[in-house]
Design a protein around this motif. Structure first.
Motif, PDB file in Angstrom:
ATOM      1  N   THR A 156       1.086  -1.260  -0.100  1.00  9.79           N
ATOM      2  CA  THR A 156      -0.012  -0.037   0.004  1.00  9.79           C
ATOM      3  C   THR A 156       0.934   1.197  -0.159  1.00  9.79           C
ATOM      4  N   SER A 157       0.352   2.504  -0.227  1.00 11.19           N
ATOM      5  CA  SER A 157       1.418   3.665  -0.105  1.00 11.19           C
ATOM      6  C   SER A 157       1.304   3.970   1.375  1.00 11.19           C
ATOM      7  N   ALA A 158       2.497   4.578   1.709  1.00  7.37           N
ATOM      8  CA  ALA A 158       3.052   5.070   3.013  1.00  7.37           C
ATOM      9  C   ALA A 158       1.981   5.953   3.549  1.00  7.37           C
ATOM     10  N   LYS A 159       1.431   6.865   2.672  1.00  6.02           N
ATOM     11  CA  LYS A 159       0.367   7.607   3.160  1.00  6.02           C
ATOM     12  C   LYS A 159      -1.040   7.069   3.392  1.00  6.02           C
ATOM     13  N   PHE A 160      -1.560   6.008   2.894  1.00  7.76           N
ATOM     14  CA  PHE A 160      -2.468   5.366   3.073  1.00  7.76           C
ATOM     15  C   PHE A 160      -2.195   4.536   4.581  1.00  7.76           C
ATOM     16  N   ALA A 161      -1.276   3.846   4.708  1.00  8.03           N
ATOM     17  CA  ALA A 161      -0.734   3.091   5.914  1.00  8.03           C
ATOM     18  C   ALA A 161      -0.925   4.258   6.923  1.00  8.03           C
ATOM     19  N   ASN A 162      -0.507   5.354   6.664  1.00  7.99           N
ATOM     20  CA  ASN A 162      -0.168   6.214   7.948  1.00  7.99           C
ATOM     21  C   ASN A 162      -1.790   6.963   8.198  1.00  7.99           C
ATOM     22  N   GLU A 163      -2.604   7.127   7.434  1.00  3.76           N
ATOM     23  CA  GLU A 163      -3.544   7.996   7.575  1.00  3.76           C
ATOM     24  C   GLU A 163      -4.891   7.230   7.845  1.00  3.76           C
ATOM     25  N   ARG A 164      -4.815   5.702   7.129  1.00  2.56           N
ATOM     26  CA  ARG A 164      -6.166   4.684   7.549  1.00  2.56           C
ATOM     27  C   ARG A 164      -5.625   3.447   8.082  1.00  2.56           C
ATOM     28  N   PRO A 165      -4.905   3.465   9.320  1.00  2.00           N
ATOM     29  CA  PRO A 165      -4.431   2.288   9.763  1.00  2.00           C
ATOM     30  C   PRO A 165      -5.420   1.150  10.037  1.00  2.00           C
ATOM     31  N   GLU A 166      -6.642   1.482  10.609  1.00  2.77           N
ATOM     32  CA  GLU A 166      -7.638   0.567  10.928  1.00  2.77           C
ATOM     33  C   GLU A 166      -8.212  -0.193   9.414  1.00  2.77           C
ATOM     34  N   THR A 167      -8.210   0.655   8.508  1.00  3.56           N
ATOM     35  CA  THR A 167      -8.457   0.096   7.165  1.00  3.56           C
ATOM     36  C   THR A 167      -7.494  -0.823   6.710  1.00  3.56           C
ATOM     37  N   VAL A 168      -6.338  -0.537   7.062  1.00  2.00           N
ATOM     38  CA  VAL A 168      -5.290  -1.508   6.620  1.00  2.00           C
ATOM     39  C   VAL A 168      -5.300  -2.826   7.469  1.00  2.00           C
ATOM     40  N   ARG A 169      -5.536  -2.540   8.577  1.00  2.00           N
ATOM     41  CA  ARG A 169      -5.711  -4.025   9.406  1.00  2.00           C
ATOM     42  C   ARG A 169      -7.044  -4.646   9.073  1.00  2.00           C
ATOM     43  N   ARG A 170      -7.770  -4.256   8.721  1.00  2.00           N
ATOM     44  CA  ARG A 170      -9.214  -4.882   8.257  1.00  2.00           C
ATOM     45  C   ARG A 170      -8.703  -5.730   7.033  1.00  2.00           C
ATOM     46  N   PHE A 171      -8.303  -4.807   6.015  1.00  2.19           N
ATOM     47  CA  PHE A 171      -7.868  -5.436   4.907  1.00  2.19           C
ATOM     48  C   PHE A 171      -6.996  -6.874   5.149  1.00  2.19           C
ATOM     49  N   LEU A 172      -6.116  -6.608   6.051  1.00  2.47           N
ATOM     50  CA  LEU A 172      -5.228  -7.797   6.019  1.00  2.47           C
ATOM     51  C   LEU A 172      -5.843  -8.945   6.931  1.00  2.47           C
ATOM     52  N   ALA A 173      -6.508  -8.645   7.666  1.00  4.63           N
ATOM     53  CA  ALA A 173      -7.512  -9.747   8.416  1.00  4.63           C
ATOM     54  C   ALA A 173      -8.385 -10.346   7.377  1.00  4.63           C
ATOM     55  N   ALA A 174      -9.073  -9.797   6.360  1.00  2.00           N
ATOM     56  CA  ALA A 174      -9.754 -10.551   5.283  1.00  2.00           C
ATOM     57  C   ALA A 174      -8.656 -11.237   4.348  1.00  2.00           C
ATOM     58  N   PHE A 175      -7.668 -10.524   3.945  1.00  2.00           N
ATOM     59  CA  PHE A 175      -6.751 -11.179   3.215  1.00  2.00           C
ATOM     60  C   PHE A 175      -6.239 -12.626   3.823  1.00  2.00           C
ATOM     61  N   ARG A 176      -5.883 -12.424   4.806  1.00  2.00           N
ATOM     62  CA  ARG A 176      -5.267 -13.573   5.808  1.00  2.00           C
ATOM     63  C   ARG A 176      -6.451 -14.715   5.978  1.00  2.00           C
ATOM     64  N   GLN A 177      -7.714 -14.558   5.938  1.00  2.00           N
ATOM     65  CA  GLN A 177      -8.735 -15.327   6.324  1.00  2.00           C
ATOM     66  C   GLN A 177      -8.936 -16.037   4.846  1.00  2.00           C
ATOM     67  N   GLY A 178      -8.750 -15.084   3.852  1.00  2.00           N
ATOM     68  CA  GLY A 178      -8.861 -15.613   2.284  1.00  2.00           C
ATOM     69  C   GLY A 178      -7.744 -16.705   2.139  1.00  2.00           C
ATOM     70  N   ALA A 179      -6.448 -16.404   2.334  1.00  2.00           N
ATOM     71  CA  ALA A 179      -5.228 -17.145   2.092  1.00  2.00           C
ATOM     72  C   ALA A 179      -5.340 -18.450   2.814  1.00  2.00           C
ATOM     73  N   GLN A 180      -5.944 -18.382   4.055  1.00  2.00           N
ATOM     74  CA  GLN A 180      -6.144 -19.805   4.806  1.00  2.00           C
ATOM     75  C   GLN A 180      -7.193 -20.424   4.177  1.00  2.00           C
ATOM     76  N   ALA A 181      -8.301 -19.816   3.810  1.00  2.00           N
ATOM     77  CA  ALA A 181      -9.292 -20.665   3.075  1.00  2.00           C
ATOM     78  C   ALA A 181      -8.822 -21.181   1.992  1.00  2.00           C
ATOM     79  N   TRP A 182      -8.124 -20.574   1.237  1.00  2.00           N
ATOM     80  CA  TRP A 182      -7.415 -21.257  -0.157  1.00  2.00           C
ATOM     81  C   TRP A 182      -6.552 -22.337   0.118  1.00  2.00           C
ATOM     82  N   ASP A 183      -5.447 -22.123   1.126  1.00  2.00           N
ATOM     83  CA  ASP A 183      -4.469 -23.208   1.293  1.00  2.00           C
ATOM     84  C   ASP A 183      -5.264 -24.328   1.894  1.00  2.00           C
TER      85      ASP A 183
END
Length: 269
Positions: A156-183
């Motif tokens: 992601t962009s450094a700007k987005f990571a700094n300004e919207r931390p909760e969105t980044v955390r939620r995205f990664l939580a969903a991403f990891r859930q998807g990766a776990q289901a896939w594997d």
């Protein structure tokens, strides 16, 4: 993808980590927040093919790539680095191969079928498109030669990571859930490649999202780290290789590209 994220046209991306990304990361514009696909036996993400002419002349496996021309889409990319890992494994001097950057997968396919290059490294979907119509011969898969190499990441962009931390955390939580289901759909209890009961469902979902036939997805399954874990040492090796080849003009410490507020790392330097 890196340029789209840097410009704000996209918030997140998973992409091969290439020289343009490293330039933007070195400038502080982009940050790696997680891992993505990893080479793992039984998951065919990238493969090597030989032109019909080169194959008939003896280029029947990756151990024989020395002295040949090899087509890729773009120099300074994970494709070139992955090829270098295989050459190094077999003690083949990189200087003995002629790397030809052809800008697009259709151009690589045309060069293969026209015998203008001896070989190529391609993603599985593009590889099968050439092989299945008789335009080239498969000579090896990257996962069978190099295990566990990280050449991609979630960014992601450094700007987005700094300004919207909760969105980044939620995205990664969903991403990891998807990766776990896939594997879980493609690994058995011992962690070996084996289709489980819901494998067909996962393949159908991916095919629909990618606009590809299910058979293309099935043949080219990628392994995604279930925790999106980053291996800093692997990333540093890739950066150092780019630097040694003169593909980037500055030294980069891999850890400086990673936002440790979000990323899970397997090793710290």
């Amino acid at each position: 993808i890196a340029l789209a994220i840097a410009s704000g046209d996209a918030d997140f991306g998973t992409t091969g980590l290439s020289e343009p990304f490293f330039v933007l990361g070195h400038q502080g514009t982009l940050k790696i927040i997680g891992g993505d696909t990893v080479e793992r036996k039984g998951f065919h993400g990238l493969g090597f093919v030989a032109s019909n002419q080169a194959y008939a002349a003896g280029l029947t496996n990756v151990q024989k790539l020395g002295g040949h021309s090899i087509g890729i889409t773009q120099p300074g990319s994970p494709l070139e680095y992955s090829m270098a890992l295989v050459l190094d494994k077999y003690g083949i001097d990189f200087k003995t191969v002629r790397v030809m950057g052809l800008q697009s997968n259709p151009n690589v396919a045309s060069a293969l079928t026209g015998n203008q290059v001896d070989a190529a490294i391609m993603s599985s979907a593009n590889l099968y498109a050439v092989v299945n119509r008789g335009g080239a011969k498969l000579i090896g898969w990257l996962d069978e030669e190099v295990h566990g190499a990280d050449v991609s990441g979630t960014v992601t962009s450094a700007k987005f990571a700094n300004e919207r931390p909760e969105t980044v955390r939620r995205f990664l939580a969903a991403f990891r859930q998807g990766a776990q289901a896939w594997d879980a759909a493609f690994l058995d209890a011992d962690g070996d490649r084996a289709d489980q009961a819901n494998a067909g469902e996962m393949i159908a979902l991916a095919a629909k999202g990618l606009g590809q036939p299910e058979e293309v997805v099935r043949r080219g399954l990628g392994y995604v780290d279930p925790e999106a874990t980053l291996r800093v040492a692997d990333l540093q090796r890739m950066l150092d290789w780019y630097e040694s080849r003169g593909l980037q003009k500055f030294h980069v410490d891999a850890a400086t590209l990673i936002d440790m507020c979000y990323a899970k790392v397997a090793d710290r330097r």
